[in-house]
Design a protein around this motif. Structure first.
Motif, mmCIF file in Angstrom:
data_model
loop_
_atom_site.group_PDB
_atom_site.id
_atom_site.type_symbol
_atom_site.label_atom_id
_atom_site.label_comp_id
_atom_site.label_asym_id
_atom_site.label_seq_id
_atom_site.Cartn_x
_atom_site.Cartn_y
_atom_site.Cartn_z
ATOM 1 N N GLY A 28 0.684 -1.158 -0.135
ATOM 2 C CA GLY A 28 -0.096 -0.059 0.058
ATOM 3 C C GLY A 28 0.911 1.389 -0.098
ATOM 4 N N GLU A 29 2.279 1.245 0.060
ATOM 5 C CA GLU A 29 2.956 2.393 0.093
ATOM 6 C C GLU A 29 2.720 3.390 -1.189
ATOM 7 O OE1 GLU A 29 7.233 1.559 0.370
ATOM 8 O OE2 GLU A 29 7.657 3.721 0.383
ATOM 9 N N PHE A 30 2.581 2.844 -2.332
ATOM 10 C CA PHE A 30 2.528 3.398 -3.487
ATOM 11 C C PHE A 30 1.217 3.557 -3.976
ATOM 12 C CE2 PHE A 30 6.808 5.084 -3.916
ATOM 13 C CZ PHE A 30 7.778 3.864 -3.451
ATOM 14 N N ALA A 31 0.374 2.963 -3.464
ATOM 15 C CA ALA A 31 -1.148 2.727 -4.092
ATOM 16 C C ALA A 31 -1.908 4.014 -4.012
ATOM 17 C CB ALA A 31 -2.002 1.865 -2.992
ATOM 18 N N GLY A 32 -2.264 4.451 -5.486
ATOM 19 C CA GLY A 32 -2.940 5.631 -5.890
ATOM 20 C C GLY A 32 -1.989 6.760 -5.785
ATOM 21 N N HIS A 52 -5.539 15.795 -2.869
ATOM 22 C CA HIS A 52 -4.364 15.801 -1.758
ATOM 23 C C HIS A 52 -3.171 16.275 -2.417
ATOM 24 C CE1 HIS A 52 -3.902 11.738 -3.757
ATOM 25 N NE2 HIS A 52 -2.383 11.836 -3.291
ATOM 26 N N LEU A 53 -2.792 16.528 -3.907
ATOM 27 C CA LEU A 53 -1.846 16.924 -4.398
ATOM 28 C C LEU A 53 -1.921 18.428 -4.897
ATOM 29 C CD1 LEU A 53 -0.635 13.549 -6.036
ATOM 30 C CD2 LEU A 53 0.365 14.802 -4.005
ATOM 31 N N GLU A 54 -3.029 18.912 -4.811
ATOM 32 C CA GLU A 54 -3.350 20.118 -5.653
ATOM 33 C C GLU A 54 -2.392 21.110 -5.255
ATOM 34 O OE1 GLU A 54 -7.280 21.255 -5.603
ATOM 35 O OE2 GLU A 54 -7.788 19.684 -7.183
ATOM 36 N N ALA A 55 -2.304 21.143 -3.751
ATOM 37 C CA ALA A 55 -1.360 21.982 -3.268
ATOM 38 C C ALA A 55 0.115 22.040 -3.655
ATOM 39 C CB ALA A 55 -1.356 22.164 -1.411
#
Length: 381
Positions: A28-32, A52-55
């Motif tokens: 699950g470390e790189f999931a998504g 969650h990555l827009e900033a």
């Protein structure tokens, strides 16, 4: 960006590196989690990145903008706009770049036909402007994922011919010397505006600073994100100016003068005290009442106007006609003036100006070294 929005593991067979990252890491470390390269490549497209990555995307954009100054970006944007307009008028596509088209474009710029038919009062572009415009186009093409080979014969050969036919010696701004600076500050008043402008002229001259460096100074360290440096005042010695340049940070020492009238440190201390400036930009705008200091930083254009106005008012180069004198002076006159006035070892001037080579420093010392060596007499004539 579409693949960033797909469920975990979708199309994973198309990305072996992603598979390896998932296999080697904890479950699950790189999931998504999309690759940052994918995000950068998608900047500016209408698709949205995960919330969650827009900033982080906005932060990356800010860093990309910080790679060059606002003035440089504006100039490069105008370069591409001019080129695109020329292409449309002449039936070419601006993208992807074609070296033959670029060769025709710079020919039009050199001949004065880039804006259409030659018009009275619209001169051809200088060689320096054409070279700058090529740099702007190369930058714009790179930002759009293309490359421009300026060494290609369709560009390089045409540019060589333009240089050979149209190149002229550079027109350097007049250097204002020590006595000139004293006469210039004598034309200023003793109100807030006069105190500020006196500090600008004296600090800019004694430090050999560029106009952008002067207005970019803050009062204390790490005060403003848009600052270009800060000052530290040492009571008995002078001012240490720390500047952020293109090649890194450098320090400039500005010592105390021989009299309070022409001392840059005294002028600076007086401006800071009476202007009541504790933090933020060192040199700021002043309201029309000439009593209230704004919080906004001065524009570097103010330095150029100030040098020109005070030089004319002080009668510097009064041997020339007024119209010609008005073209001689700019903010760069301060920097060139220090190099021409300071009769000390060249290495000290080079360090003060932040030059990488002594040859560049000698270009600034144009008045100091003129006719200093007489080879005519030395040869026995």
């Amino acid at each position: 960006m579409d693949k960033l929005l797909k469920p975990d593991g979708a199309d994973s067979h198309q990305d072996p590196q992603a598979d390896r990252r998932r296999d080697n890491g904890p479950p699950g470390e790189f999931a998504g989690l999309p690759d940052i390269v994918d995000l950068v490549m998608e900047m500016g497209r209408p698709s949205r990145s995960p919330a969650h990555l827009e900033a982080l995307v906005e932060t990356a954009k800010d860093y990309a903008k910080a790679a060059s100054s606002e003035n440089t970006r504006d100039a490069y944007t105008k370069d591409f706009s001019h080129y695109s307009s020329w292409c449309r008028r002449n039936g070419f596509e601006p993208l992807p770049p074609e070296v033959q088209t670029i060769g025709l474009y710079i020919s039009a710029c050199a001949s004065g036909t880039a804006a259409g038919e030659p018009k009275r009062g619209i001169p051809a572009l200088s060689v320096a402007t054409i070279e700058r415009r090529l740099s702007g186009l190369a930058w714009n093409f790179t930002q759009r994922g293309f490359s421009l080979d300026r060494a290609d014969r369709h560009i390089a050969t045409v540019l060589a011919g333009i240089r050979r036919k149209h190149a002229k010696p550079p027109r350097q701004k007049e250097a204002v010397l020590g006595d000139d600076i004293k006469a210039m500050i004598a034309t200023l008043g003793h109100d807030l505006r006069g105190l500020r402008d006196r500090a600008i002229l004296l600090l800019g001259f004694a430090g050999g600073l560029r106009r952008s460096e002067i207005v970019g100074l803050d009062v204390v360290r790490d005060d403003k994100s848009d600052g270009a440096g800060w000052i530290e005042i040492f009571a008995d010695k002078g001012v240490l100016v720390t500047l952020r340049g293109k090649t890194g940070w450098r320090e400039v020492e500005v010592g105390r003068g021989s009299s309070d009238f022409s001392c840059p440190v005294v002028a600076l201390e007086t401006w800071i005290r009476l202007g009541r400036i504790a933090r933020g930009p060192l040199f700021r705008r002043i309201f029309k009442d000439n009593k209230t200091v704004d919080v906004e930083r001065l524009s570097d254009k103010h330095v150029a106007r100030l040098v020109k106005q005070t030089a004319l008012a002080a009668g510097v180069r009064s041997d020339l006609p007024e119209a010609e004198r008005a073209l001689l002076f700019s903010g760069h006159s301060l920097r060139a003036g220090l190099a021409s006035s300071a009769d000390i070892e060249e290495r000290y001037v080079q360090k003060q100006l932040g030059h990488a080579s002594a040859e560049m420093t000698r270009k600034y010392q144009r008045q100091r070294d003129r006719f200093r060596t007489n080879l005519t007499k030395a040869s026995g004539l």
